[in-house]
Design an enzyme around this catalytic site. Structure first.
Site, PDB file in Angstrom:
ATOM      1  N   ASP A  84       0.474  -0.936   0.095  1.00  0.00           N
ATOM      2  CA  ASP A  84       0.386  -0.150   0.270  1.00  0.00           C
ATOM      3  C   ASP A  84       1.011   1.695  -0.040  1.00  0.00           C
ATOM      4  O   ASP A  84       1.702   1.445   0.649  1.00  0.00           O
ATOM      5  CB  ASP A  84      -0.833   0.229   1.233  1.00  0.00           C
ATOM      6  CG  ASP A  84      -1.644   1.236   0.774  1.00  0.00           C
ATOM      7  OD1 ASP A  84      -2.712   1.808   0.446  1.00  0.00           O
ATOM      8  OD2 ASP A  84      -2.115   2.010   2.790  1.00  0.00           O
ATOM      9  N   ASP A 106       2.336   4.914  -5.578  1.00  0.00           N
ATOM     10  CA  ASP A 106       1.617   6.106  -5.458  1.00  0.00           C
ATOM     11  C   ASP A 106       2.411   7.699  -5.815  1.00  0.00           C
ATOM     12  O   ASP A 106       2.832   7.894  -5.041  1.00  0.00           O
ATOM     13  CB  ASP A 106       1.205   6.052  -3.528  1.00  0.00           C
ATOM     14  CG  ASP A 106       0.581   7.868  -3.324  1.00  0.00           C
ATOM     15  OD1 ASP A 106      -0.014   8.010  -3.761  1.00  0.00           O
ATOM     16  OD2 ASP A 106      -0.094   7.872  -2.105  1.00  0.00           O
ATOM     17  N   GLU A 136      -2.824   6.368  -7.819  1.00  0.00           N
ATOM     18  CA  GLU A 136      -4.036   7.316  -7.334  1.00  0.00           C
ATOM     19  C   GLU A 136      -3.476   8.549  -8.727  1.00  0.00           C
ATOM     20  O   GLU A 136      -2.539   8.832  -8.869  1.00  0.00           O
ATOM     21  CB  GLU A 136      -3.328   7.593  -5.541  1.00  0.00           C
ATOM     22  CG  GLU A 136      -4.084   8.469  -5.739  1.00  0.00           C
ATOM     23  CD  GLU A 136      -4.071   8.177  -3.350  1.00  0.00           C
ATOM     24  OE1 GLU A 136      -3.493   7.574  -3.177  1.00  0.00           O
ATOM     25  OE2 GLU A 136      -3.805   9.991  -3.163  1.00  0.00           O
ATOM     26  N   HIS A 178      -7.524  10.555   4.098  1.00  0.00           N
ATOM     27  CA  HIS A 178      -6.814   9.914   5.039  1.00  0.00           C
ATOM     28  C   HIS A 178      -7.427   9.407   6.538  1.00  0.00           C
ATOM     29  O   HIS A 178      -7.308  10.417   7.048  1.00  0.00           O
ATOM     30  CB  HIS A 178      -5.372   9.614   4.573  1.00  0.00           C
ATOM     31  CG  HIS A 178      -5.633   8.580   3.258  1.00  0.00           C
ATOM     32  ND1 HIS A 178      -5.028   9.265   2.458  1.00  0.00           N
ATOM     33  CD2 HIS A 178      -5.182   6.880   3.260  1.00  0.00           C
ATOM     34  CE1 HIS A 178      -4.957   8.048   1.299  1.00  0.00           C
ATOM     35  NE2 HIS A 178      -5.511   7.135   1.862  1.00  0.00           N
ATOM     36  N   HIS A 206      -9.355   4.991  -0.771  1.00  0.00           N
ATOM     37  CA  HIS A 206      -8.982   4.935   0.442  1.00  0.00           C
ATOM     38  C   HIS A 206      -9.383   6.699   1.231  1.00  0.00           C
ATOM     39  O   HIS A 206     -10.918   6.969   0.539  1.00  0.00           O
ATOM     40  CB  HIS A 206      -7.725   5.378   0.116  1.00  0.00           C
ATOM     41  CG  HIS A 206      -6.853   4.902  -0.732  1.00  0.00           C
ATOM     42  ND1 HIS A 206      -5.618   4.636  -0.713  1.00  0.00           N
ATOM     43  CD2 HIS A 206      -6.957   3.939  -1.752  1.00  0.00           C
ATOM     44  CE1 HIS A 206      -4.747   3.706  -1.112  1.00  0.00           C
ATOM     45  NE2 HIS A 206      -5.829   3.801  -2.487  1.00  0.00           N
ATOM     46  N   ASN A 228     -10.103   0.573   1.093  1.00  0.00           N
ATOM     47  CA  ASN A 228      -8.984   0.120   2.472  1.00  0.00           C
ATOM     48  C   ASN A 228      -9.177   1.454   3.299  1.00  0.00           C
ATOM     49  O   ASN A 228      -9.922   2.089   3.217  1.00  0.00           O
ATOM     50  CB  ASN A 228      -7.874   1.298   1.316  1.00  0.00           C
ATOM     51  CG  ASN A 228      -7.540   0.337  -0.186  1.00  0.00           C
ATOM     52  OD1 ASN A 228      -7.983  -0.410  -0.199  1.00  0.00           O
ATOM     53  ND2 ASN A 228      -5.846   0.716   0.036  1.00  0.00           N
TER      54      ASN A 228
HETATM   55 ZN   LIG Z   1      -4.199   5.115   1.291  1.00  0.00          ZN
END
Ligand SMILES: [Zn+2]
Length: 300
Positions: A84, A106, A136, A178, A206, A228
């Site tokens: 991740d 990412d 992403e 997040h 996310h 996620n």
């Molecule tokens: Zn994330």
């Protein structure tokens, strides 16, 4: 059974119209909680290890990966292993060599052209080895506290990005952020539906810890596949630990507080799996369900 390729779990979820839970482990006990939730429900799950988690463990991915693979092998459930939020392509290569079924590269903080170029390089390496890549676009807020929420992924740009990179799954910014500890994020369901129409690969949500059960279900119905979750389930673990410690000042045996933390996280993860299966679900576990030491319900 052995680790499965994440592609298999994603395809199954898309075919069934359900969500696929992807939960972050941080230690052996949380990895056990996640796999045990899959065992008890019989539902598939993605075990995730983040670059931040690898850094927490002194930069070593291999011990965590070996533990996760061993837990999957001793499980009856369908389990895949995912890296991740790797910002370092070298770490992605290491995960691929260790048998991960997918990696997230990412590059969201990079300018668009640099994100496309680096993502392509990671994808070429991964695809040669039968591993799929998540990327992403639109920088989902809250990572490292550096980005304010409010960013949204543009469907046209998402379609171009997928076409330009050949990425296999796309994390999109649709209103979540997040590391939220309250579950009041309002997702833009219309945008999820537009992204679903514009993009041919599974969409990833996310920052799902900040989304209510009803919001998660609606997001899956609107077109999200992989969901996620880290913070929300960390909360279960931590409350289990805190309750055990606060009930006995003399407690020193780590198993006596990590065990309740693990059991609480198992119960929370089982609930998430059922929410994502879109089957009717009872309300979230709270006090002393399945004998665990959790006094308070999770945030909202
Ligand atoms: Zn994330």
């Amino acid at each position: 059974m052995p680790l499965l390729n994440t592609a298999t779990l994603l395809t199954d979820a898309v075919d069934r119209g359900t969500g696929l839970a992807a939960v972050n482990l941080v230690n052996l006990e949380s990895a056990e909680a996640i796999t045990e939730a899959a065992n008890r429900t019989g539902l598939p799950i993605v075990l995730q290890i983040s670059q931040n988690c690898v850094q927490y463990h002194g930069g070593r991915l291999r011990p965590l990966a070996a533990a996760a693979a061993a837990l999957a092998e001793s499980s009856s459930a369908n389990i895949a292993l995912h890296l991740d939020h790797a910002e370092d392509p070298i770490l992605a290569h290491e995960a691929i060599a260790l048998g991960f079924g997918s990696v997230m590269y990412d590059g969201a903080a990079l300018p668009y052209d640099d994100n496309v170029r680096t993502t392509r390089e990671v994808i070429a390496h991964a695809h040669d080895r039968g591993v799929i890549v998540e990327a992403e676009l639109g920088e989902i807020g809250g990572k490292d506290g550096a980005h304010a929420p409010g960013v949204r992924t543009d469907p046209g740009e998402a379609a171009s990005f997928v076409a330009d990179t050949g990425v296999d799954a796309l994390a999109v910014a649709v209103g979540s952020s997040h590391a939220m500890t309250s579950r009041d994020a309002a997702l833009d369901m219309g945008l999820i539906a537009r992204l679903r129409s514009a993009v041919p690969v599974p969409l990833v949500l996310h920052g799902s810890s900040g989304v209510s059960d009803a919001g998660i279900r609606a997001a899956v119905r609107a077109g999200i596949t992989k969901v996620n979750v880290a913070t929300h389930l960390n909360g279960f673990f931590t409350r289990g630990v805190r309750d055990a410690l606060s009930e006995d000042d003399a407690l020193v045996d780590m198993r006596k507080y990590l065990g309740p933390g693990r059991e609480a996280m198992t119960a929370g993860t089982m609930h998430l799996l059922r929410v994502l299966s879109l089957a009717p679900t009872p309300s979230e576990p709270s006090s002393r369900d399945s004998g665990m030491m959790v006094r308070s319900a999770p945030a909202s």
